[in-house]
Structure formats: structure tokens, C-alpha cells
Design a protein around this motif. Structure first.
Motif, PDB file in Angstrom:
ATOM      1  N   LEU A 168       0.803  -1.205   0.000  1.00 14.26           N
ATOM      2  CA  LEU A 168       0.000   0.000   0.000  1.00 14.26           C
ATOM      3  C   LEU A 168       0.846   1.271   0.000  1.00 14.26           C
ATOM      4  O   LEU A 168       0.346   2.358   0.254  1.00 14.26           O
ATOM      5  N   GLU A 169       2.132   1.141  -0.328  1.00 15.54           N
ATOM      6  CA  GLU A 169       3.012   2.302  -0.408  1.00 15.54           C
ATOM      7  C   GLU A 169       2.666   3.120  -1.641  1.00 15.54           C
ATOM      8  O   GLU A 169       2.423   2.576  -2.718  1.00 15.54           O
ATOM      9  N   ARG A 170       2.625   4.431  -1.446  1.00 12.26           N
ATOM     10  CA  ARG A 170       2.368   5.341  -2.566  1.00 12.26           C
ATOM     11  C   ARG A 170       3.644   5.610  -3.327  1.00 12.26           C
ATOM     12  O   ARG A 170       4.720   5.725  -2.739  1.00 12.26           O
ATOM     13  N   ASP A 171       3.500   5.760  -4.621  1.00  9.89           N
ATOM     14  CA  ASP A 171       4.629   6.122  -5.462  1.00  9.89           C
ATOM     15  C   ASP A 171       5.054   7.543  -5.121  1.00  9.89           C
ATOM     16  O   ASP A 171       4.212   8.439  -5.004  1.00  9.89           O
TER      17      ASP A 171
END
Length: 82
Positions: A70-73
Motif C-alpha cells: 500500500l506504499e504510494r509512489d
């Protein structure tokens, strides 16, 4: 539950509604066959309320053990000349 013939229910609709509000669901028949039920909005909401909370849904989901990234770019876009 009280039963009403369709024609009677149409003619005495206010009474049907009052009884649904104070005495519970009212059954309307057509040609002697139970066809519809008139019930209070409170009773309707009880019947249509979700059985589980959203939290319970996620806890029992078959996907609960899947490891999602769920890490954002961190990309901020591109530079533009205006």
C-alpha cells in the motif's frame, strides 16, 4: 398480522398505514393470495440493515491474509514550462 383484501386496503389506506405503524406489518391479499406487506420504515430498516459492520466484513474476508503493498509512489509528476 392483519390481512386486507386489496380493494379494502386501497379504500382504507390511511388505516392500513396507521396499523402498520402501531401494530406491525399488514398483509395485503389479491384474489386470496398474500401479495404484499405494508410495514413501518423502522421495521423496513431493521430488515435491510447490514448484518455485519464493515470492520467485521474485513476481518472475515478471504483476502485478509494477502500482503498488499500500500506504499504510494513518490513520483511528483513531470516538470512543465508555462
Amino acid at each position: 398480522m392483519e390481512h386486507w383484501q386489496l380493494q379494502t386496503a386501497k379504500n382504507r389506506f390511511s388505516e392500513v398505514v396507521e396499523k402498520a405503524l402501531h401494530l406491525g406489518p399488514q398483509v395485503v391479499t389479491r384474489h386470496g393470495i398474500e401479495t404484499v406487506v405494508v410495514l413501518s420504515i423502522e421495521e423496513y430498516r431493521k430488515l435491510t440493515r447490514p448484518k455485519n459492520s464493515l470492520v467485521d466484513f474485513f476481518k472475515t474476508s478471504p483476502l485478509k491474509d494477502i500482503n498488499l503493498d500500500l506504499e504510494r509512489d513518490k513520483d511528483t509528476g513531470r516538470d512543465l514550462e508555462l
